[in-house]
Design a protein around this motif. Structure first.
Motif, PDB file in Angstrom:
ATOM      1  N   GLY A   1      -3.950   8.556   0.991  1.00 58.55           N
ATOM      2  CA  GLY A   1      -4.504   7.551   0.083  1.00 58.55           C
ATOM      3  C   GLY A   1      -4.618   6.224   0.818  1.00 58.55           C
TER       4      GLY A   1
ATOM      5  N   ARG B   1      -1.787  16.975  -3.720  1.00 58.87           N
ATOM      6  CA  ARG B   1      -3.066  16.337  -3.389  1.00 58.87           C
ATOM      7  C   ARG B   1      -4.146  17.403  -3.185  1.00 58.87           C
TER       8      ARG B   1
ATOM      9  N   HIS C   1       3.448   8.375   9.440  1.00 57.69           N
ATOM     10  CA  HIS C   1       4.642   8.301   8.595  1.00 57.69           C
ATOM     11  C   HIS C   1       5.836   8.866   9.374  1.00 57.69           C
TER      12      HIS C   1
ATOM     13  N   GLU D   1       0.857  -1.210   0.000  1.00 52.01           N
ATOM     14  CA  GLU D   1       0.000   0.000   0.000  1.00 52.01           C
ATOM     15  C   GLU D   1       0.882   1.245   0.000  1.00 52.01           C
ATOM     16  N   GLU D   2       2.038   1.183   0.679  1.00 53.95           N
ATOM     17  CA  GLU D   2       2.795   2.416   0.918  1.00 53.95           C
ATOM     18  C   GLU D   2       3.426   2.998  -0.343  1.00 53.95           C
TER      19      GLU D   2
HETATM   20  O1  HGY Z   1       0.643   8.102   0.330  1.00 56.79           O
HETATM   21  C1  HGY Z   1      -0.344   7.784   0.987  1.00 56.79           C
HETATM   22  O2  HGY Z   1      -1.241   8.571   1.164  1.00 56.79           O
HETATM   23  C2  HGY Z   1      -0.456   6.421   1.609  1.00 56.79           C
HETATM   24  O3  HGY Z   1       0.058   6.501   2.913  1.00 56.79           O
HETATM   25  N1  HGY Z   1       0.239   5.423   0.856  1.00 56.79           N
END
Ligand code: HGY
Ligand code: MN
Ligand code: MN
Ligand code: MN
Length: 414
Positions: free
Chosen positions: A361, A292, A386, A132-133
């Protein structure tokens, strides 16, 4: 179909213990996690998740992108399953809860249903989506993107990391490439529990975010080429300093995002400088611009203004510049019925809640294209994610999983 009572709750201690046990796998250097996709640490986390699912009586599925599916039977074998899940892979300096809360929260639903002998009409499947990352292998949400038909599997297998290793080879190397065709599974609905990764819920004093939309994302890899030369003996007017070009472009990203305040955002998190020697003028820089916004036309405006502005900066400095799109998806509106099920659950349980747009995301953003989808969010301390210092409370985790349980039970029909 009776709605589950407000006193039907998950086992918060068991969920927390599972989160802490998973956090032991792929530890970071500052209390968080470094369990990057298709690494040996990822494989270890997958094995633990599979062991827990099998203990809970699930049958396991695995597709050719390594997406894991833990299946719990329903009373109607012909009813499409309700899927619930997120991701176990982390950032290199990730936290213990980003993604993991959604996977282990889904598992906790099954454990609670087993404890209480709850049977649902629709089967329930807990899912771990691969990569996912998108930090080791761009783009983000790679495997859920293939599942939703946004990328071909062949293209995904060829994605390379910074060392030139291919995603498909690494997935096979760690032994988690399954046989199932990706995307063949049909869903009645999909729910994802996730920490907010921002400051809004905590600041508003809300336990639950009812996610109505997800903002869109654009990743552009930019290469600026100048000429590496001696930092001491090269006169300033003679320099073609790619590092200075980078600095002007980063300020351009900032100004463009601020011009669409308050919702648009922009930054460059990945920056490589060559030759990266303290007494050499940088001859080349490669960086990723992450724009974004909840509005597609704003994303498109930011992308085009950045390209025009960066070309102008580099022309004036005698630098070359090139652009490569490395990720992106449009803003999403989640399924109204599923969003209502989340809101009903929060109200029935008496948890404070508010509508929220997801800044980050998530796999749900892609799955929303192939099945009715919604998300449940819980706050995180100081909105930090993060970052290895990412933190949530046991109560927030439990409240999120309680809401997930009720929303899933309403949709899967007990
Ligand atoms: O980038 C993003 O928003 C997710 O953490 N992959
Ligand atoms: Mn995540
Ligand atoms: Mn993340
Ligand atoms: Mn139904």
């Amino acid at each position: 179909m009776p709605a589950p009572g407000e006193n039907l709750k998950i086992n918060g201690d068991r969920l927390w213990d599972s989160l802490m046990e998973m956090a032991q796998i792929g530890p970071g250097v500052a209390g968080g996690n470094n369990r990057q996709t298709v690494t040996d640490e990822d494989a270890e986390g997958r094995a633990l998740f599979q062991e827990w699912c099998e203990e809970a009586g699930c049958t396991m599925g695995l597709d050719q992108m390594g997406n894991m599916f833990a299946h719990r039977e329903g009373t109607d074998p012909d009813a499409l399953p309700v899927y619930v899940g997120s991701h176990l892979d982390t950032q290199p300096t990730g936290g213990k809860y980003d993604g993991v809360l959604g996977v282990l929260g889904g598992l906790e639903l099954l454990r609670t249903m087993n404890d209480l002998g709850i049977k649902t009409k629709h089967p329930i499947v807990v899912t771990n989506w691969t990569n996912e990352e998108g930090t080791r292998f761009a783009p983000a949400m790679l495997a859920s993107g293939v599942f939703a038909g946004m990328h071909t599997q062949e293209w995904a297998y060829d994605c390379e990391d910074a060392e030139g290793k291919k995603f498909g080879d690494e997935l096979a190397r760690i032994g988690w490439r399954g046989e199932e065709e990706v995307g063949a599974r049909k869903m009645h609905a999909f729910f994802e529990l996730h920490i907010e990764q921002g400051p809004i819920l905590e600041a508003e004093g809300k336990d639950i975010g009812v996610v109505t939309h997800g903002q869109g994302l654009s990743w552009t890899e930019v290469t600026i080429t100048g000429k590496d030369a001696h930092t001491g003996s090269t006169p300033m007017p003679m320099r073609r300093d790619a590092g200075l070009g980078l600095a002007h472009c980063l300020e351009l990203v900032n100004q463009i995002a601020l011009s669409h305040a308050p919702h648009a955002v922009g930054a460059a998190g990945h920056i490589d400088v060559y030759p990266n020697s303290r007494n050499v003028i940088p001859g080349k820089v490669v960086f990723t611009v992450d724009f974004r916004s909840p509005e597609l036309e704003v994303i498109e405006d930011m992308e085009s203004r950045f390209k025009d502005g960066a070309k102008k900066i580099c022309d004036e400095m005698g630098l070359e510049v090139s652009f490569k799109k490395t990720g992106g998806f449009d803003p999403v509106a989640f399924d109204e019925n599923c969003v209502t099920a989340v809101r009903n659950a929060a109200e029935r349980l008496g948890y404070s809640h508010m509508n929220i747009i997801s800044g980050a995301g998530h796999d749900a953003c892609w799955i929303n294209r192939v099945a009715p989808t919604a998300m449940v969010m819980c706050p995180c301390v100081d909105g930090l994610s993060h970052n290895e210092a990412e933190e949530i409370s046991k109560e927030w985790a439990a409240a999120g999983a309680d809401v997930l349980l009720h929303a899933v039970l309403e949709t899967a029909e007990i």
